[in-house]
Design an enzyme around this catalytic site. Structure first.
Site, mmCIF file in Angstrom:
data_model
loop_
_atom_site.group_PDB
_atom_site.id
_atom_site.type_symbol
_atom_site.label_atom_id
_atom_site.label_comp_id
_atom_site.label_asym_id
_atom_site.label_seq_id
_atom_site.Cartn_x
_atom_site.Cartn_y
_atom_site.Cartn_z
ATOM 1 N N GLY A 189 76.219 13.897 7.595
ATOM 2 C CA GLY A 189 74.963 13.356 7.073
ATOM 3 C C GLY A 189 73.767 13.960 7.761
ATOM 4 O O GLY A 189 73.878 14.956 8.467
ATOM 5 N N ASN A 190 72.608 13.366 7.530
ATOM 6 C CA ASN A 190 71.383 13.837 8.182
ATOM 7 C C ASN A 190 70.493 12.645 8.491
ATOM 8 O O ASN A 190 70.818 11.517 8.137
ATOM 9 C CB ASN A 190 70.675 14.878 7.304
ATOM 10 N N ARG A 191 69.382 12.902 9.138
ATOM 11 C CA ARG A 191 68.578 11.804 9.674
ATOM 12 C C ARG A 191 67.499 11.293 8.721
ATOM 13 O O ARG A 191 66.640 10.514 9.126
ATOM 14 C CB ARG A 191 67.951 12.228 11.002
ATOM 15 N N SER A 192 67.509 11.712 7.473
ATOM 16 C CA SER A 192 66.478 11.224 6.553
ATOM 17 C C SER A 192 66.673 9.732 6.274
ATOM 18 O O SER A 192 67.753 9.292 5.891
ATOM 19 C CB SER A 192 66.531 12.012 5.244
#
Ligand code: CTP
Ligand code: CA
Length: 232
Positions: A33-36
């Site tokens: 995933g990512n931090r958005s």
């Protein structure tokens, strides 16, 4: 910004916003995933709704509540987001790609939880490229649909940041590209944002900084003025 929200200058507009970050599963319990957080995209959806638009929000793993009054389509992976936004974009006046889309996904998704091997000291993941959703929309005929992309860059130098943004807008065929700097302590999950909006021919259309809501209002001001120009 009550004054801005009192304007119904997006009445009659159908606006599609993607927000959040995609998750690419490895197995039933793990993902890349990512931090958005989805804050900037949700702010745009809320502001567009307040300005009279009919809003479809394509929500990818939001870390904040979903705004009331939008047509919400929940997705998780990049491929799901692509399907949802491609469907929704048909006939839309504006598409805003604020979501952080994973560039790669695991080549294989295990049906069962991956297990460690006793002697392992590491593992290598094989990833495959996800489609570039924004470029797909930008390179297909999209008359009457204003395409707004985002760019997350860690580049510290302002001129270099602009150059990256210009190249990205061009490569993706977006009408507008909202560039924001991200880093360990910048951009993600914050309530504030600072952006540069790049238009055709690489012109700096505007800059905005402040709460993600005030940045959303400025982006929509540009959307309204670009749509008026196009219609004239
Ligand atoms: N985007 C997309 N599909 C992808 C990757 C990104 O539609 N597979 C969109 C994002 O939603 C955003 C824009 O493209 O609106 C720019 O995303 P960004 O990650 O900044 O750019 P990339 O083209 O992926 O380039 P890179 O990450 O290599 O800098
Ligand atoms: Ca990317």
């Amino acid at each position: 910004r009550a004054a801005a929200s009192a304007r119904r200058d997006l009445a009659g507009f159908r606006v599609v916003v993607t927000a959040g970050g995609t998750r690419e599963p490895l197995d039933p319990v793990r993902f890349l995933g990512n931090r958005s957080s989805g804050k900037q995209g949700v702010a745009i959806a809320e502001a567009a709704l307040a300005r009279g638009a009919e809003v479809t929000l394509i929500a990818a793993n939001l870390e904040i509540g979903e705004p009331a009054g939008c047509d919400i389509r929940r997705v998780s992976t990049a491929l799901e987001l692509q399907q949802a936004v491609t469907d929704a974009a048909n006939g839309a006046d504006v598409v805003v790609m604020a979501a952080a889309v994973a560039d790669y996904r695991p080549a294989d998704v295990s049906e069962s939880k991956l297990k460690k091997d006793a002697g392992d000291v590491g593992m290598t993941l094989e990833l495959v490229r996800n489609p570039d959703i924004l470029a797909g929309l930008g390179h297909a005929p999209h008359d009457g649909t204003l395409l707004v992309g985002f760019a997350a860059e860690t580049e510290p130098d302002d001129d270099r940041l602009l150059e990256l943004g210009r190249a990205k807008r061009e490569a993706k065929g977006a009408d507008l590209l909202v560039v924001n700097r991200v880093g360990w302590n910048e951009g993600f999950a914050r309530d504030e944002n600072a952006v540069v909006v790049i238009g055709h021919d690489g012109v700096v259309v505007t800059r905005a900084h402040g709460t993600k809501m005030s940045v959303a209002e400025v982006i929509l001001d540009v959307v309204v003025s670009e749509s008026t120009t196009a219609a004239a």
